[in-house]
Motif scaffolding. Structure first.
Motif, PDB file in Angstrom:
ATOM      1  N   GLN A 363       0.822  -1.208   0.000  1.00 46.45           N
ATOM      2  CA  GLN A 363       0.000   0.000   0.000  1.00 46.45           C
ATOM      3  C   GLN A 363       0.857   1.261   0.000  1.00 46.45           C
ATOM      4  N   THR A 367       0.552   3.864  -3.356  1.00 50.13           N
ATOM      5  CA  THR A 367      -0.005   5.210  -3.171  1.00 50.13           C
ATOM      6  C   THR A 367       1.059   6.295  -3.148  1.00 50.13           C
ATOM      7  N   ALA A 387      -2.612   9.468   1.398  1.00 51.15           N
ATOM      8  CA  ALA A 387      -3.096   8.615   0.317  1.00 51.15           C
ATOM      9  C   ALA A 387      -3.056   7.143   0.710  1.00 51.15           C
TER      10      ALA A 387
END
Length: 397
Positions: A363, A367, A387
């Motif tokens: 992740q 992002t 984000a």
């Protein structure tokens, strides 16, 4: 010794490791005579191998709890004989690594951590181990976040004299894991300083910080010290291990430890190194596949000129002129050491929300913000904490 891209002092500039043993009276393995005493890490493959390593030792430095490794002093000829033993996986010199050099919470703003804070994302519930020189146990920005600590090197008794920080009237550290250098406390503040309207604020603000002291007041620790700290972090079940340290040479014992920690759910994050400008110079342990390697940027979104580059880089974060906590106050340091805990703090926020180590790592990369640097320089891009948590950077109120 003092050098960086903006003229700010960078203490403990990365030193080459592998050519010395940090033990008085021990000699480097390669240059030692057969009868000289050397300090080695011995990886064994059976109980018989373990016992043979112990039998060869003149002094046992460490027996690991979960890894098949013994650290010991022995004559070089005994170490050489063990290398030929079928019950022994490896024998390596117990070299050293150093705290990677150091430098305003402009970095917290740049990675949109304040957006996360405004939306209640504090990292509460996550455990972040600062595997470094320790943490100031009485710093007002950190002490309410401190959990357990453990020292694998002695506080106040490092590799040089006169420059260790001492606590109290009797020149002793308050805790065995207190920071007698500055480096670990500075990294801890970046990752997780409290949002308490004074001092500085971290990427996370309410995660639990754990001081895993593997570097002495000179910023130096052996492979065995660092491996033991990583093993300890994994055995505690903590979420993130932040390692602002490194060296030019790898170590099988260190690799065993990072594999063990990764397999036991720890998100390992490490500073890429301060060997720049260069194109393929990421340091260990950041170079290992199990570890998330972090490069450094400045406030213009350019790669910091000291930052190491290489194909192992996964993400970039602010590392030039970073203001954070030090024992008794605050200071500004520069280095990939400062970039690393930005990512560790964001990783803690994700794991507080239920991500596992692999999911958090993915992740963070998915992002990251593109800042027009090559993959060799910034990996997936610049850390974007908001984000990563599914927040828009305008969601700050």
């Amino acid at each position: 010794m003092f050098d960086n891209d903006n003229g700010v002092l960078r203490r403990n500039v990365l030193k080459t490791v592998g050519g010395s043993v940090a033990t008085v009276g021990a000699t480097g393995l390669a240059g030692a005579d057969p009868g000289d005493t050397v300090e080695v890490n011995v990886g064994f493959s059976s109980e018989r191998g373990r016992q043979q390593a112990l039998d060869a030792a003149s002094d046992v430095v460490r027996v690991f709890n979960s890894l098949d490794i013994v650290t010991a002093k022995m004559p070089k000829q005994a170490a050489t004989a063990l290398e030929q033993n079928p019950n022994i996986r490896y024998v390596e010199e117990n070299g050293t690594m150093e705290a990677l050099a150091q430098t305003l919470p402009w970095g917290i703003d740049r990675v949109d951590a304040e957006v996360a804070h405004a939306n209640g994302e504090t990292g509460k519930g996550a455990d972040i181990a600062i595997i470094d020189t320790g943490i100031d146990s009485d710093h007002p920005d950190l002490k309410n976040n401190l959990g357990k600590g453990k020292a694998f090197v002695s506080c106040g008794n490092g590799g040089f004299t006169g420059n260790c920080r001492f606590y109290g009237n009797n020149n002793t550290c308050r805790k065995p894991w207190d920071d007698d250098n500055d480096h670990g406390t500075h990294c801890a503040g970046i990752a997780d300083a409290r949002d308490n309207s004074k001092g500085v604020v971290g990427v996370s603000t309410k995660a639990t910080l754990h001081a895993v002291k593997v570097l002495d007041c000179a910023g130096s620790g052996t492979y065995s010290d660092i491996a033991a700290g990583i093993e300890y972090t994994a055995n505690q079940g903590w979420d993130v291990g932040s390692m602002s340290l490194g060296g030019d040479s790898g170590s099988q014992a260190l690799q065993d430890a990072v594999e063990y920690a990764q397999n036991n759910g720890v998100l390992l994050v490490a500073a890429a190194g301060n060997a720049g400008p260069c194109t393929d110079c990421v340091k260990y342990p950041a170079k290992y596949a199990e570890v998330m390697a972090v490069s450094s940027t400045n406030d213009n979104d350019n790669l910091s000129d000291f930052s190491s580059q290489g194909p192992e880089i996964e993400i970039a974060a602010p590392g030039s002129n970073i203001y954070s906590t030090v024992p008794g106050g605050y200071d500004t340091f520069s280095g990939t050491s400062m970039a690393c805990p930005h990512v560790a703090g964001a990783g803690g926020q994700l794991m507080a929300n239920g991500y596992d180590n692999a999911g958090a790592r993915s992740q963070l990369k998915q992002t990251a913000e593109s800042i027009n640097l090559s993959a060799n320089e910034s990996g997936s891009g610049l850390l974007d904490a908001a984000a990563a948590l599914g927040l828009d950077s305008s969601d700050s109120t």
